[in-house]
Design an enzyme around this catalytic site. Structure first.
Site, PDB file in Angstrom:
ATOM      1  N   HIS A 104       0.824  -1.217   0.000  1.00 50.30           N
ATOM      2  CA  HIS A 104       0.000   0.000   0.000  1.00 50.30           C
ATOM      3  C   HIS A 104       0.855   1.263   0.000  1.00 50.30           C
ATOM      4  CE1 HIS A 104      -3.223  -2.748   0.777  1.00 50.30           C
ATOM      5  NE2 HIS A 104      -2.755  -3.072   1.965  1.00 50.30           N
TER       6      HIS A 104
ATOM      7  N   HIS B   9      -7.184  -4.348  -0.861  1.00 52.40           N
ATOM      8  CA  HIS B   9      -6.547  -5.628  -1.151  1.00 52.40           C
ATOM      9  C   HIS B   9      -7.146  -6.267  -2.399  1.00 52.40           C
ATOM     10  CE1 HIS B   9      -6.359  -5.022   3.267  1.00 52.40           C
ATOM     11  NE2 HIS B   9      -5.098  -5.340   3.061  1.00 52.40           N
TER      12      HIS B   9
END
Length: 330
Positions: A56, A218
């Site tokens: 991320h 995700h």
């Protein structure tokens, strides 16, 4: 799969080696995958720890530094860091005034940070926790009970980091974190899937003429899939659910975030569409971020975060910050 890697199993540790080489202002413990400030903040100030699965970036390691985090704990790609590693980060940065854990609402993160907090308290460290759950797309998901924690995490880390830097105590910092979490909402979309190195193939199949509305960071599915639409329609589908969830009339901090593979020219185009919708709804954008701040590897797409802001939040937002992922005012 085309990626700039050596072996999938070595991606995290080799990336952290690069972080250490590129940023001497940071200290990187390769044994625990913990990134801290090379020079700790003053004794007697609250420390801020965040973390989660890698993939991320710049979240979370890119936000370690003056005005934001004291430590970031990196799990494997899309995998929560273990409790012992979170505990190690907590012990490393405690300055005697307690530690705030910032946790995105994913089941593994919540459980592991809870256990780490218990272990830290056994060591005599007072720990406060905020669980970020700002995603309006879904109430429950594959990874969560309740809403997912997504883009608001960036804004929250900036604001509570400033409060801790100026010397607010743990109770005040925790209360501030909870207030920010209650006043912010996010929603995202995807044009493509992401590819986890260990999997070697896209997380989900998304045809070129389709888009996914309401995805998680995700690659979790969102509200629905539909034919690709103009940016103006995509912005509407992201902004309207946010405005329907909370009254944002007045000042706001707004982030249009890229998911990792969306060029800046498209993000600014989306920001113009989002700004027009918010203005029509009576929301004044007092501060903004446009760029890649919380990504999903190589996913193309974007998310929108809106935080209802008062004078205190804007003051803290404007405080100096010096980190690899954000820098201003210093």
């Amino acid at each position: 799969m085309k990626k700039l890697i050596n072996a999938p199993e070595d991606v995290l540790v080799e990336s952290l080696k690069g972080v250490a080489l590129a940023h001497p202002e940071l200290a990187v413990d390769l044994a625990t995958s913990v990134i801290t400030r090379a020079t700790p903040k003053d004794q007697g100030k609250v420390a801020i720890v965040s973390g989660g699965g890698s993939g991320h970036e710049p979240l979370h390691g890119g936000y370690v530094g003056t005005g934001m985090l004291d430590a970031a704990v990196a799990g494997e790609v899309f995998t929560s860091p273990t409790p012992d590693r979170v505990q190690a980060a907590t012990k490393a940065v405690d300055r005697g005034a307690g530690v705030l854990h910032i946790v995105k609402n994913y089941t593994g993160d919540v459980l592991n940070f809870e256990m780490a907090a218990e272990l830290a308290e056994m060591d005599g460290i007072e720990v406060g926790t905020v669980v970020v759950d700002d995603d309006v797309a879904v109430q429950d998901s594959l990874y969560t009970a309740g809403r997912r924690g997504v883009g608001l995490t960036v804004l929250l880390e900036k604001i509570v980091g400033a409060a801790a830097e100026e010397g607010q105590d743990l109770a005040a910092v925790v209360a501030l974190a909870q207030r920010v979490n209650g006043q912010g909402r996010s929603m995202g979309m995807a044009l493509t899937s992401c590819t986890v190195p260990a999997a070697g193939k896209p997380t989900f199949d998304l045809p070129d003429d389709q888009m996914e509305i309401g995805i998680g960071i995700h690659g979790e599915p969102g509200r629905h899939r539909e034919p690709l639409a103009p940016a103006s329609d995509i912005a509407r589908q992201l902004v309207e659910p946010i405005l329907a969830d909370l009254d944002f009339a007045g000042d706001a901090i707004v982030m249009v975030n890229g998911m990792g593979a969306t060029p800046q020219i498209e993000l600014y185009l989306m920001y113009a569409e989002v700004a027009a919708l918010l203005e029509k709804a009576g929301v004044r954008i007092a501060r903004n971020l446009v760029g890649n701040y919380i990504t999903s590897l190589d996913m193309a797409g974007c998310s929108v975060t809106v935080l209802k802001a008062d004078d205190e939040l804007l003051r803290l937002w404007d405080a100096p910050v010096v980190t690899p992922g954000l820098r201003w005012g210093a």
